[in-house]
Scaffold this motif. Structure first.
Motif, PDB file in Angstrom:
ATOM      1  N   ALA A 186       0.867  -1.188   0.000  1.00 35.79           N
ATOM      2  CA  ALA A 186       0.000   0.000   0.000  1.00 35.79           C
ATOM      3  C   ALA A 186       0.897   1.230   0.000  1.00 35.79           C
ATOM      4  CB  ALA A 186      -0.912   0.008   1.223  1.00 35.79           C
ATOM      5  N   HIS A 187       0.657   2.162  -0.923  1.00 36.03           N
ATOM      6  CA  HIS A 187       1.527   3.338  -1.030  1.00 36.03           C
ATOM      7  C   HIS A 187       1.399   4.256   0.179  1.00 36.03           C
ATOM      8  CE1 HIS A 187       3.239   7.119  -2.447  1.00 36.03           C
ATOM      9  NE2 HIS A 187       3.838   6.443  -3.408  1.00 36.03           N
ATOM     10  N   ARG A 188       0.168   4.613   0.533  1.00 38.55           N
ATOM     11  CA  ARG A 188      -0.179   5.407   1.725  1.00 38.55           C
ATOM     12  C   ARG A 188       0.211   6.886   1.662  1.00 38.55           C
ATOM     13  NH1 ARG A 188       0.791   2.335   7.317  1.00 38.55           N
ATOM     14  NH2 ARG A 188       2.994   2.754   6.861  1.00 38.55           N
ATOM     15  N   ASP A 189       0.816   7.343   0.585  1.00 33.18           N
ATOM     16  CA  ASP A 189       1.100   8.779   0.463  1.00 33.18           C
ATOM     17  C   ASP A 189       0.927   9.210  -0.991  1.00 33.18           C
ATOM     18  OD1 ASP A 189       1.697  11.314   1.382  1.00 33.18           O
ATOM     19  OD2 ASP A 189       3.861  11.076   1.195  1.00 33.18           O
ATOM     20  N   LEU A 190      -0.124   8.701  -1.609  1.00 31.87           N
ATOM     21  CA  LEU A 190      -0.384   9.029  -3.007  1.00 31.87           C
ATOM     22  C   LEU A 190      -0.938  10.454  -3.101  1.00 31.87           C
ATOM     23  CD1 LEU A 190      -0.287   7.641  -5.821  1.00 31.87           C
ATOM     24  CD2 LEU A 190      -2.729   7.183  -5.549  1.00 31.87           C
ATOM     25  N   LYS A 191      -0.265  11.292  -3.894  1.00 41.68           N
ATOM     26  CA  LYS A 191      -0.660  12.686  -4.096  1.00 41.68           C
ATOM     27  C   LYS A 191       0.013  13.163  -5.378  1.00 41.68           C
ATOM     28  CE  LYS A 191       2.990  14.165  -0.887  1.00 41.68           C
ATOM     29  NZ  LYS A 191       3.288  14.906   0.349  1.00 41.68           N
ATOM     30  N   PRO A 192      -0.413  14.291  -5.951  1.00 39.65           N
ATOM     31  CA  PRO A 192       0.175  14.747  -7.222  1.00 39.65           C
ATOM     32  C   PRO A 192       1.683  14.954  -7.165  1.00 39.65           C
ATOM     33  CG  PRO A 192      -1.871  15.914  -6.789  1.00 39.65           C
ATOM     34  CD  PRO A 192      -1.574  15.111  -5.562  1.00 39.65           C
ATOM     35  N   GLU A 193       2.225  15.352  -6.007  1.00 38.58           N
ATOM     36  CA  GLU A 193       3.671  15.554  -5.885  1.00 38.58           C
ATOM     37  C   GLU A 193       4.442  14.249  -6.039  1.00 38.58           C
ATOM     38  OE1 GLU A 193       1.757  18.861  -3.476  1.00 38.58           O
ATOM     39  OE2 GLU A 193       1.367  16.748  -3.932  1.00 38.58           O
ATOM     40  N   ASN A 194       3.796  13.114  -5.784  1.00 38.22           N
ATOM     41  CA  ASN A 194       4.452  11.817  -5.889  1.00 38.22           C
ATOM     42  C   ASN A 194       4.115  11.082  -7.182  1.00 38.22           C
ATOM     43  OD1 ASN A 194       5.765  12.125  -3.464  1.00 38.22           O
ATOM     44  ND2 ASN A 194       4.180  11.091  -2.269  1.00 38.22           N
ATOM     45  N   VAL A 195       3.568  11.823  -8.142  1.00 35.96           N
ATOM     46  CA  VAL A 195       3.318  11.287  -9.482  1.00 35.96           C
ATOM     47  C   VAL A 195       4.139  12.134 -10.464  1.00 35.96           C
ATOM     48  CG1 VAL A 195       1.609  10.809 -11.268  1.00 35.96           C
ATOM     49  CG2 VAL A 195       1.002  10.525  -8.852  1.00 35.96           C
ATOM     50  N   LEU A 196       5.200  11.565 -10.992  1.00 32.03           N
ATOM     51  CA  LEU A 196       6.106  12.289 -11.887  1.00 32.03           C
ATOM     52  C   LEU A 196       5.726  12.062 -13.345  1.00 32.03           C
ATOM     53  CD1 LEU A 196       9.523  11.397 -10.180  1.00 32.03           C
ATOM     54  CD2 LEU A 196       8.047  13.378  -9.745  1.00 32.03           C
ATOM     55  N   LEU A 210       6.628   5.952   3.074  1.00 27.65           N
ATOM     56  CA  LEU A 210       5.572   5.652   4.052  1.00 27.65           C
ATOM     57  C   LEU A 210       4.794   4.391   3.686  1.00 27.65           C
ATOM     58  CD1 LEU A 210       4.127   9.235   4.690  1.00 27.65           C
ATOM     59  CD2 LEU A 210       5.743   7.965   6.097  1.00 27.65           C
ATOM     60  N   SER A 211       5.250   3.677   2.684  1.00 26.32           N
ATOM     61  CA  SER A 211       4.508   2.514   2.198  1.00 26.32           C
ATOM     62  C   SER A 211       4.542   1.370   3.199  1.00 26.32           C
ATOM     63  CB  SER A 211       5.073   2.052   0.856  1.00 26.32           C
ATOM     64  OG  SER A 211       4.908   3.048  -0.124  1.00 26.32           O
ATOM     65  N   LYS A 212       3.528   0.523   3.098  1.00 24.82           N
ATOM     66  CA  LYS A 212       3.400  -0.650   3.965  1.00 24.82           C
ATOM     67  C   LYS A 212       3.446  -1.903   3.109  1.00 24.82           C
ATOM     68  CE  LYS A 212       2.405  -2.750   7.921  1.00 24.82           C
ATOM     69  NZ  LYS A 212       3.284  -2.678   9.100  1.00 24.82           N
ATOM     70  N   ILE A 213       4.254  -2.875   3.517  1.00 28.29           N
ATOM     71  CA  ILE A 213       4.341  -4.133   2.779  1.00 28.29           C
ATOM     72  C   ILE A 213       3.688  -5.249   3.588  1.00 28.29           C
ATOM     73  CG2 ILE A 213       6.446  -3.441   1.575  1.00 28.29           C
ATOM     74  CD1 ILE A 213       8.030  -5.163   3.526  1.00 28.29           C
TER      75      ILE A 213
END
Length: 373
Positions: A186-196, A210-213
């Motif tokens: 789970a990514h857990r910090d998905l936002k436009p700044e983290n989409v290149l 911040l992802s969880k495995i």
């Protein structure tokens, strides 16, 4: 520990120390069974993580790269554009400062992020991992240099996007998320700044700090982390959650692309503190000028109940999304092969052009030594 203050006699102190030692040994065994290390253990070094402690070796390793510019910065450290002197390839060096008060926690986060990047190495919509090494004060990732800037910068430049553009970016993010979720991540910090955006306009998901495995099956986690505006209700309520939080964040991103505005408005006084931003009353801003197909997807992603949220069904979530009328025109096989032409191609004047990154980062000195921050 509370008992320590009440211990007076020598016999009592021995008993207390024995209890403390037994607890310590029990905790160590429990952590080892979970595949973790406890403070006091000799932390085994993964063979593919290069640890560099001698100052001469550190400087020699860093001298393999020519630092060009700072292109990003966050709470973890900063990102520098660098060129390999041997191959002339460009890399983004993500520098993570070690926390001297919590060394084991910092190492665990580094190890998890490295594992995710290695697992996703061949996915076309996730930033590619090249190598990593460690110095006495920091961890360093050498990643693919994605030179088109991030989705946030593009959105600020353009304002609201057309539904066709929104459809394209959502589709590529969905493919990337589907891969991560299939691997229990789970990514857990998905936002436009983290989409290149790359040089052709395709997306790359980045920043797995911040992802969880290990969220396979029905496993859940309860940690509260991420960016306040993108947190799902179940995370804010500290309830058990899984991949559902990524789809809620995707709904927020979709809203922002369609309107060019924030998804929620707050009372002016509620914007002052993090707690108020998280737990204050959030009022959704409605939209009227979008199609019924887009509205159905948006409402599906922003469902408060994760069991009813679009994409969250354990077996059929991906199929549920791709079968929505909004995505009817998407050829998913061509999309996965990156043969769908992006709606926007970032302007670039050369391979080292950094104009698509924030000017406040570009103004910093690109210095990276064994002790620099």
């Amino acid at each position: 520990m509370e008992e320590n203050g009440r211990v007076q006699l020598k016999k009592e102190r021995k008993g207390f120390c024995r209890k403390l030692r037994d607890w310590f040994n029990w905790k160590r065994r429990a952590r080892k069974q979970e595949g973790k290390n406890f403070i006091g253990d000799n932390v085994p070094v993964e063979k593919d993580i290069e640890r560099v402690y001698c100052s001469d070796m550190v400087e020699a390793k860093l001298k393999n790269y020519s630092m060009i510019n700072v292109i990003g910065q966050g709470a973890y450290g900063k990102v520098l554009l660098a060129e390999s002197k041997a191959t002339k390839e460009l890399y983004a060096l993500k520098v993570i400062q070690k926390n001297p008060l919590k060394p084991q926690k910092t190492f665990d986060r580094f190890r998890i992020e490295k594992k995710i990047l290695e697992t996703s190495r061949n996915n076309p919509f996730i930033v590619k991992f090249h190598s990593s090494f460690e110095t006495p004060s920091k961890y360093i990732f050498a990643l693919e240099y994605v030179n088109g800037g991030d989705l946030r910068r593009y959105m600020k430049k353009t304002g609201k996007l057309s539904e066709d553009s929104v459809k394209f970016y959502l589709s590529e993010i969905i493919v990337g998320l589907n891969f991560l979720h299939s691997m229990g991540i789970a990514h857990r910090d998905l936002k436009p700044e983290n989409v290149l955006l790359d040089k052709d306009g395709h997306i790359r998901i980045t920043d797995f700090g911040l992802s969880k495995i290990g969220l396979n099956g029905n496993k859940k986690t309860r940690s509260l982390c991420g960016t306040p505006a993108y947190l799902a209700p179940e995370m804010i309520g500290c309830k058990g959650y899984g991949f559902s939080v990524d789809f809620y964040a995707l709904g927020i991103i979709m809203y922002e692309m369609l309107t060019g505005n924030e998804a929620f408005v707050y009372a002016r006084e509620q914007r002052r503190t993090l707690c108020q931003r998280l737990f204050g009353k959030r009022k959704t801003v409605g939209i009227t000028d979008i199609s019924e197909e887009a509205s159905a997807v948006l409402k599906g992603f922003l469902q408060k109940n994760p069991k009813k949220r679009l994409g969250c069904h354990p077996q059929s979530g991906f199929q549920q999304m791709v079968s929505m009328p909004f995505f009817k025109a998407i050829d998913w096989e061509l999309l996965k092969a990156k043969k769908v032409i992006p709606p926007y191609k970032p302007p670039l004047s050369g391979r080292t052009d950094i104009s698509n990154f924030n000017s406040k980062f570009r103004a910093q000195e690109p210095i990276l030594t064994s002790e620099s921050k």
